[in-house]
Design a protein around this motif. Structure first.
Motif, PDB file in Angstrom:
ATOM      1  N   GLN A 197      -2.327   3.838 -12.521  1.00 35.56           N
ATOM      2  CA  GLN A 197      -1.790   2.664 -12.768  1.00 35.56           C
ATOM      3  C   GLN A 197      -0.369   2.428 -12.894  1.00 35.56           C
ATOM      4  OE1 GLN A 197      -4.076  -0.331 -12.415  1.00 35.56           O
ATOM      5  NE2 GLN A 197      -1.995  -1.047 -11.888  1.00 35.56           N
ATOM      6  N   MET A 198       0.148   3.254 -13.858  1.00 34.42           N
ATOM      7  CA  MET A 198       1.785   3.561 -14.000  1.00 34.42           C
ATOM      8  C   MET A 198       2.420   3.716 -12.816  1.00 34.42           C
ATOM      9  SD  MET A 198       2.410   5.979 -17.362  1.00 34.42           S
ATOM     10  CE  MET A 198       1.399   5.363 -18.979  1.00 34.42           C
ATOM     11  N   ILE A 199       2.024   4.535 -12.082  1.00 35.61           N
ATOM     12  CA  ILE A 199       2.682   4.992 -10.772  1.00 35.61           C
ATOM     13  C   ILE A 199       2.451   3.643  -9.858  1.00 35.61           C
ATOM     14  CG2 ILE A 199       2.586   6.284  -8.571  1.00 35.61           C
ATOM     15  CD1 ILE A 199       1.066   8.296 -10.417  1.00 35.61           C
ATOM     16  N   TRP A 200       1.360   3.009  -9.717  1.00 35.33           N
ATOM     17  CA  TRP A 200       1.188   1.906  -8.788  1.00 35.33           C
ATOM     18  C   TRP A 200       1.834   0.843  -9.296  1.00 35.33           C
ATOM     19  CZ3 TRP A 200       0.801   0.737  -4.301  1.00 35.33           C
ATOM     20  CH2 TRP A 200       0.171  -0.646  -3.950  1.00 35.33           C
ATOM     21  N   ASP A 201       2.152   0.455 -10.455  1.00 36.53           N
ATOM     22  CA  ASP A 201       2.968  -0.592 -11.171  1.00 36.53           C
ATOM     23  C   ASP A 201       4.579  -0.333 -10.439  1.00 36.53           C
ATOM     24  OD1 ASP A 201       0.610  -1.861 -12.238  1.00 36.53           O
ATOM     25  OD2 ASP A 201       1.024  -1.117 -14.178  1.00 36.53           O
ATOM     26  N   HIS A 202       4.752   0.958 -10.833  1.00 32.00           N
ATOM     27  CA  HIS A 202       6.300   1.114 -10.468  1.00 32.00           C
ATOM     28  C   HIS A 202       6.387   1.244  -9.043  1.00 32.00           C
ATOM     29  CE1 HIS A 202       9.562   3.962  -8.786  1.00 32.00           C
ATOM     30  NE2 HIS A 202       9.968   3.624 -10.089  1.00 32.00           N
ATOM     31  N   GLU A 203       5.731   1.478  -8.126  1.00 31.43           N
ATOM     32  CA  GLU A 203       5.707   1.458  -6.788  1.00 31.43           C
ATOM     33  C   GLU A 203       5.949  -0.137  -6.267  1.00 31.43           C
ATOM     34  OE1 GLU A 203       7.143   3.779  -5.199  1.00 31.43           O
ATOM     35  OE2 GLU A 203       5.821   5.535  -5.388  1.00 31.43           O
ATOM     36  N   GLN A 204       4.984  -1.054  -6.829  1.00 29.12           N
ATOM     37  CA  GLN A 204       4.861  -2.272  -6.519  1.00 29.12           C
ATOM     38  C   GLN A 204       6.283  -3.000  -6.878  1.00 29.12           C
ATOM     39  OE1 GLN A 204       1.262  -3.686  -8.204  1.00 29.12           O
ATOM     40  NE2 GLN A 204       0.817  -4.344  -6.196  1.00 29.12           N
ATOM     41  N   HIS A 205       6.801  -2.767  -8.118  1.00 27.60           N
ATOM     42  CA  HIS A 205       7.787  -3.078  -8.718  1.00 27.60           C
ATOM     43  C   HIS A 205       9.217  -2.792  -7.649  1.00 27.60           C
ATOM     44  CE1 HIS A 205      11.281  -4.508 -11.364  1.00 27.60           C
ATOM     45  NE2 HIS A 205      11.544  -3.368 -11.362  1.00 27.60           N
ATOM     46  N   PHE A 206       9.299  -1.679  -7.390  1.00 28.46           N
ATOM     47  CA  PHE A 206      10.349  -0.835  -6.512  1.00 28.46           C
ATOM     48  C   PHE A 206      10.263  -1.728  -5.117  1.00 28.46           C
ATOM     49  CE2 PHE A 206      12.027   1.613  -3.247  1.00 28.46           C
ATOM     50  CZ  PHE A 206      13.217   2.234  -3.692  1.00 28.46           C
ATOM     51  N   ILE A 240       3.355  11.223   9.070  1.00 25.70           N
ATOM     52  CA  ILE A 240       2.651  12.233   8.383  1.00 25.70           C
ATOM     53  C   ILE A 240       3.420  13.142   7.360  1.00 25.70           C
ATOM     54  CG2 ILE A 240       1.152  14.189   8.466  1.00 25.70           C
ATOM     55  CD1 ILE A 240       0.021  13.090  10.946  1.00 25.70           C
ATOM     56  N   ALA A 241       4.743  13.468   7.767  1.00 22.17           N
ATOM     57  CA  ALA A 241       5.385  14.214   7.094  1.00 22.17           C
ATOM     58  C   ALA A 241       5.993  13.443   5.977  1.00 22.17           C
ATOM     59  CB  ALA A 241       6.653  14.734   7.886  1.00 22.17           C
ATOM     60  N   GLU A 242       6.318  12.089   5.938  1.00 25.75           N
ATOM     61  CA  GLU A 242       6.530  11.286   4.737  1.00 25.75           C
ATOM     62  C   GLU A 242       5.384  11.190   3.838  1.00 25.75           C
ATOM     63  OE1 GLU A 242       7.781   6.575   3.866  1.00 25.75           O
ATOM     64  OE2 GLU A 242       6.808   7.119   5.712  1.00 25.75           O
ATOM     65  N   MET A 243       4.134  10.895   4.512  1.00 31.01           N
ATOM     66  CA  MET A 243       3.102  11.219   3.680  1.00 31.01           C
ATOM     67  C   MET A 243       2.793  12.081   2.751  1.00 31.01           C
ATOM     68  SD  MET A 243       0.914   8.322   4.003  1.00 31.01           S
ATOM     69  CE  MET A 243      -0.391   8.775   3.574  1.00 31.01           C
ATOM     70  N   GLU A 244       3.075  13.449   3.326  1.00 20.60           N
ATOM     71  CA  GLU A 244       2.937  14.597   2.612  1.00 20.60           C
ATOM     72  C   GLU A 244       4.059  14.751   1.454  1.00 20.60           C
ATOM     73  OE1 GLU A 244       0.860  17.004   2.950  1.00 20.60           O
ATOM     74  OE2 GLU A 244      -0.368  16.080   4.515  1.00 20.60           O
ATOM     75  N   VAL A 245       5.263  14.101   1.803  1.00 18.94           N
ATOM     76  CA  VAL A 245       6.141  14.230   0.636  1.00 18.94           C
ATOM     77  C   VAL A 245       5.669  13.225  -0.511  1.00 18.94           C
ATOM     78  CG1 VAL A 245       8.504  13.559  -0.208  1.00 18.94           C
ATOM     79  CG2 VAL A 245       8.099  14.626   2.032  1.00 18.94           C
ATOM     80  N   LEU A 246       5.193  12.128  -0.102  1.00 16.12           N
ATOM     81  CA  LEU A 246       4.734  11.088  -1.125  1.00 16.12           C
ATOM     82  C   LEU A 246       3.482  11.598  -2.031  1.00 16.12           C
ATOM     83  CD1 LEU A 246       5.086   7.609   0.858  1.00 16.12           C
ATOM     84  CD2 LEU A 246       6.088   8.334  -1.299  1.00 16.12           C
ATOM     85  N   LYS A 247       2.683  12.179  -1.070  1.00 15.98           N
ATOM     86  CA  LYS A 247       1.407  12.733  -1.754  1.00 15.98           C
ATOM     87  C   LYS A 247       1.547  14.061  -2.630  1.00 15.98           C
ATOM     88  CE  LYS A 247      -2.541  15.131   0.063  1.00 15.98           C
ATOM     89  NZ  LYS A 247      -3.612  15.394   0.981  1.00 15.98           N
ATOM     90  N   GLY A 248       2.581  14.930  -2.366  1.00 18.19           N
ATOM     91  CA  GLY A 248       2.848  15.817  -3.232  1.00 18.19           C
ATOM     92  C   GLY A 248       3.433  15.434  -4.578  1.00 18.19           C
ATOM     93  N   HIS A 249       4.203  14.426  -4.457  1.00 16.65           N
ATOM     94  CA  HIS A 249       4.919  13.728  -5.603  1.00 16.65           C
ATOM     95  C   HIS A 249       3.675  13.121  -6.376  1.00 16.65           C
ATOM     96  CE1 HIS A 249       7.234  10.984  -8.107  1.00 16.65           C
ATOM     97  NE2 HIS A 249       6.699   9.975  -7.379  1.00 16.65           N
ATOM     98  N   TYR A 250       2.790  12.355  -5.854  1.00 16.68           N
ATOM     99  CA  TYR A 250       1.562  11.833  -6.483  1.00 16.68           C
ATOM    100  C   TYR A 250       0.802  12.779  -7.407  1.00 16.68           C
ATOM    101  CZ  TYR A 250       3.158   7.410  -4.426  1.00 16.68           C
ATOM    102  OH  TYR A 250       3.895   6.187  -3.787  1.00 16.68           O
ATOM    103  N   LEU A 251       0.600  13.864  -6.535  1.00 17.65           N
ATOM    104  CA  LEU A 251      -0.323  14.780  -7.001  1.00 17.65           C
ATOM    105  C   LEU A 251       0.315  15.406  -8.362  1.00 17.65           C
ATOM    106  CD1 LEU A 251      -1.625  16.612  -3.734  1.00 17.65           C
ATOM    107  CD2 LEU A 251      -3.052  15.532  -5.656  1.00 17.65           C
ATOM    108  N   LEU A 283      -1.710   4.853   0.926  1.00 14.98           N
ATOM    109  CA  LEU A 283      -2.378   5.809   1.747  1.00 14.98           C
ATOM    110  C   LEU A 283      -2.362   7.345   0.907  1.00 14.98           C
ATOM    111  CD1 LEU A 283      -1.716   5.209   5.363  1.00 14.98           C
ATOM    112  CD2 LEU A 283      -3.877   4.839   4.362  1.00 14.98           C
ATOM    113  N   ALA A 284      -1.013   7.593   0.665  1.00 16.20           N
ATOM    114  CA  ALA A 284      -0.737   8.701  -0.073  1.00 16.20           C
ATOM    115  C   ALA A 284      -1.313   8.715  -1.268  1.00 16.20           C
ATOM    116  CB  ALA A 284       0.693   9.135  -0.268  1.00 16.20           C
ATOM    117  N   MET A 285      -1.339   7.704  -1.887  1.00 13.82           N
ATOM    118  CA  MET A 285      -2.051   7.621  -3.467  1.00 13.82           C
ATOM    119  C   MET A 285      -3.439   7.839  -3.341  1.00 13.82           C
ATOM    120  SD  MET A 285      -1.862   7.459  -6.608  1.00 13.82           S
ATOM    121  CE  MET A 285      -0.126   6.686  -7.384  1.00 13.82           C
ATOM    122  N   GLU A 286      -3.970   7.111  -2.335  1.00 13.62           N
ATOM    123  CA  GLU A 286      -5.542   7.170  -2.169  1.00 13.62           C
ATOM    124  C   GLU A 286      -6.033   9.006  -1.952  1.00 13.62           C
ATOM    125  OE1 GLU A 286      -6.569   4.447   0.755  1.00 13.62           O
ATOM    126  OE2 GLU A 286      -6.727   2.809  -0.819  1.00 13.62           O
TER     127      GLU A 286
END
Length: 200
Positions: free
Chosen positions: A10-19, A112-123, A71-74
């Motif tokens: 929820q913290m991550i999602w709130d931040h992404e929406q705010h950004f 897909i490369a962008e998604m991988e960067v985001l997903k790694g961050h979220y993990l 998508l990356a978060m899910e």
């Protein structure tokens, strides 16, 4: 899913929406209320309509910004919950086929490369806890330099996607100007974020 992971998500999602909303606010041009629109009621109605369109544009823009992040978060949540590698998100960008042009393949690979960067961050973030998003980022990345390196990789991945979109779908000078403003504004917001998060 544990309560701790849900809280972090929820913290991550709130931040992404705010950004995304702040980026939209700085990119999408707001209609100005001129003296003529105040003096003449028909113009005031026109201004009201334009304001409503502006609000709709803000929402549409923000949704577009967070699409890949959703998508990356899910996918990151799926991997965190199951412990198994998830690649289902790749289907969102279609599949390679004999009819795929080189440009379409480049765009899909860039997305897909962008998604991988985001997903790694979220993990990384989902494996930690914090009292706030700032605390979560500081605990995960330790230093401003390490966090800046991630943001640099993300900016490069986003630029690669934008380059392919502009080359194939949005070739106008207006689209190029908007893309340039998006990159510049995102960098400004992220630089400010680093300074706030890692202030001494």
């Amino acid at each position: 899913m544990s309560a701790a992971i849900q809280k972090t998500h929820q913290m991550i999602w709130d931040h992404e929406q705010h950004f995304a909303k702040e980026l939209a606010r700085r990119i999408v041009e707001k209609p100005r209320l001129t003296v003529w629109r105040v003096l003449f009621p028909p113009f005031l109605i026109y201004h009201y309509i334009k304001l409503r369109e502006y609000q709709a544009d803000l929402e549409t823009f923000a949704k577009g910004v967070v699409r890949s992040k959703i998508l990356a978060m899910e996918s990151a949540l799926e991997e965190t919950a199951t412990g198994k590698r998830d690649a289902a998100y790749k289907n969102a960008f279609g599949t390679h086929g004999p009819e795929s042009s080189p440009g379409e393949i480049r765009l899909r690979n860039a997305q897909i490369a962008e998604m991988e960067v985001l997903k790694g961050h979220y993990l990384k973030l989902l494996r930690n806890t914090g009292s706030s998003y700032q605390a979560l980022v500081k605990k995960t990345y330790k230093t401003s330099g390490e966090y800046r390196r991630f943001l640099g990789r993300l900016a490069q991945a986003e630029d690669a996607v934008q380059k392919e979109v502009l080359h194939q779908h949005q070739t106008s000078t207006t689209a190029q100007a908007v893309s340039r403003k998006m990159r510049e504004t995102a960098k400004t917001l992220r630089d400010t974020e680093v300074n706030v998060f890692f202030e001494r």
